[in-house]
Design a protein around this motif. Structure first.
Motif, PDB file in Angstrom:
ATOM      1  N   ALA A 136       0.835  -1.203   0.000  1.00  0.00           N
ATOM      2  CA  ALA A 136       0.000   0.000   0.000  1.00  0.00           C
ATOM      3  C   ALA A 136       0.868   1.250   0.000  1.00  0.00           C
ATOM      4  O   ALA A 136       0.497   2.274  -0.553  1.00  0.00           O
ATOM      5  CB  ALA A 136      -0.916  -0.003   1.217  1.00  0.00           C
ATOM      6  N   GLU A 166       1.821  -3.321   3.816  1.00  0.00           N
ATOM      7  CA  GLU A 166       0.613  -3.835   3.178  1.00  0.00           C
ATOM      8  C   GLU A 166      -0.611  -3.105   3.721  1.00  0.00           C
ATOM      9  O   GLU A 166      -0.553  -2.452   4.763  1.00  0.00           O
ATOM     10  CB  GLU A 166       0.475  -5.341   3.446  1.00  0.00           C
ATOM     11  CG  GLU A 166       1.667  -6.164   2.988  1.00  0.00           C
ATOM     12  CD  GLU A 166       1.814  -6.202   1.489  1.00  0.00           C
ATOM     13  OE1 GLU A 166       0.808  -6.058   0.770  1.00  0.00           O
ATOM     14  OE2 GLU A 166       2.946  -6.367   1.017  1.00  0.00           O
ATOM     15  N   SER A 167      -1.741  -3.221   3.036  1.00  0.00           N
ATOM     16  CA  SER A 167      -2.956  -2.521   3.460  1.00  0.00           C
ATOM     17  C   SER A 167      -3.453  -2.995   4.823  1.00  0.00           C
ATOM     18  O   SER A 167      -4.123  -2.255   5.526  1.00  0.00           O
ATOM     19  CB  SER A 167      -4.051  -2.663   2.408  1.00  0.00           C
ATOM     20  OG  SER A 167      -4.322  -4.023   2.175  1.00  0.00           O
ATOM     21  N   ASP A 168      -3.099  -4.235   5.235  1.00  0.00           N
ATOM     22  CA  ASP A 168      -3.526  -4.733   6.549  1.00  0.00           C
ATOM     23  C   ASP A 168      -2.586  -4.293   7.668  1.00  0.00           C
ATOM     24  O   ASP A 168      -2.779  -4.647   8.825  1.00  0.00           O
ATOM     25  CB  ASP A 168      -3.662  -6.261   6.532  1.00  0.00           C
ATOM     26  CG  ASP A 168      -2.338  -6.983   6.346  1.00  0.00           C
ATOM     27  OD1 ASP A 168      -1.280  -6.327   6.223  1.00  0.00           O
ATOM     28  OD2 ASP A 168      -2.354  -8.231   6.305  1.00  0.00           O
ATOM     29  N   GLY A 169      -1.531  -3.529   7.329  1.00  0.00           N
ATOM     30  CA  GLY A 169      -0.605  -3.027   8.338  1.00  0.00           C
ATOM     31  C   GLY A 169       0.657  -3.858   8.493  1.00  0.00           C
ATOM     32  O   GLY A 169       1.608  -3.417   9.124  1.00  0.00           O
ATOM     33  N   SER A 170       0.686  -5.075   7.934  1.00  0.00           N
ATOM     34  CA  SER A 170       1.905  -5.877   8.023  1.00  0.00           C
ATOM     35  C   SER A 170       2.968  -5.239   7.124  1.00  0.00           C
ATOM     36  O   SER A 170       2.658  -4.515   6.181  1.00  0.00           O
ATOM     37  CB  SER A 170       1.639  -7.321   7.605  1.00  0.00           C
ATOM     38  OG  SER A 170       1.218  -7.392   6.263  1.00  0.00           O
TER      39      SER A 170
END
Length: 62
Positions: free
Chosen positions: A36, A50-54
Motif C-alpha cells: 500500500a 501492506e494494506s492490513d498493516g503488516s
C-alpha cells in the motif's frame, strides 16, 4: 508463478511515504497484492507496508 510487472500511480503521503494507487498488471488489469505504501523511517529502515498493516522491513547491509 513468476515475477510480474505491475505499474502503479503514486503520491507522497503526509508522513513523506510513497502511497500507491491504481496498480495494473501487464494486461492492464487491476493488480491487488502490492504494498500500500513504502516508508523510509527515521531509523533508516525501508518498509513495504501492506494494506492490513503488516510490513517487510529492509536494512542496508554493512
Amino acid at each position: 508463478m513468476g515475477p510480474q510487472s505491475i505499474t502503479c500511480d503514486w503520491t507522497w503521503g503526509t508522513a513523506q511515504e510513497i502511497k500507491y494507487t491504481a496498480c495494473l498488471d501487464e494486461k492492464q488489469q487491476p493488480a491487488p497484492g502490492g504494498p500500500a505504501k513504502i516508508e523510509v523511517g527515521t531509523d533508516g529502515l525501508l518498509r513495504f507496508v501492506e494494506s492490513d498493516g503488516s510490513a517487510m522491513t529492509f536494512k542496508r547491509a554493512m
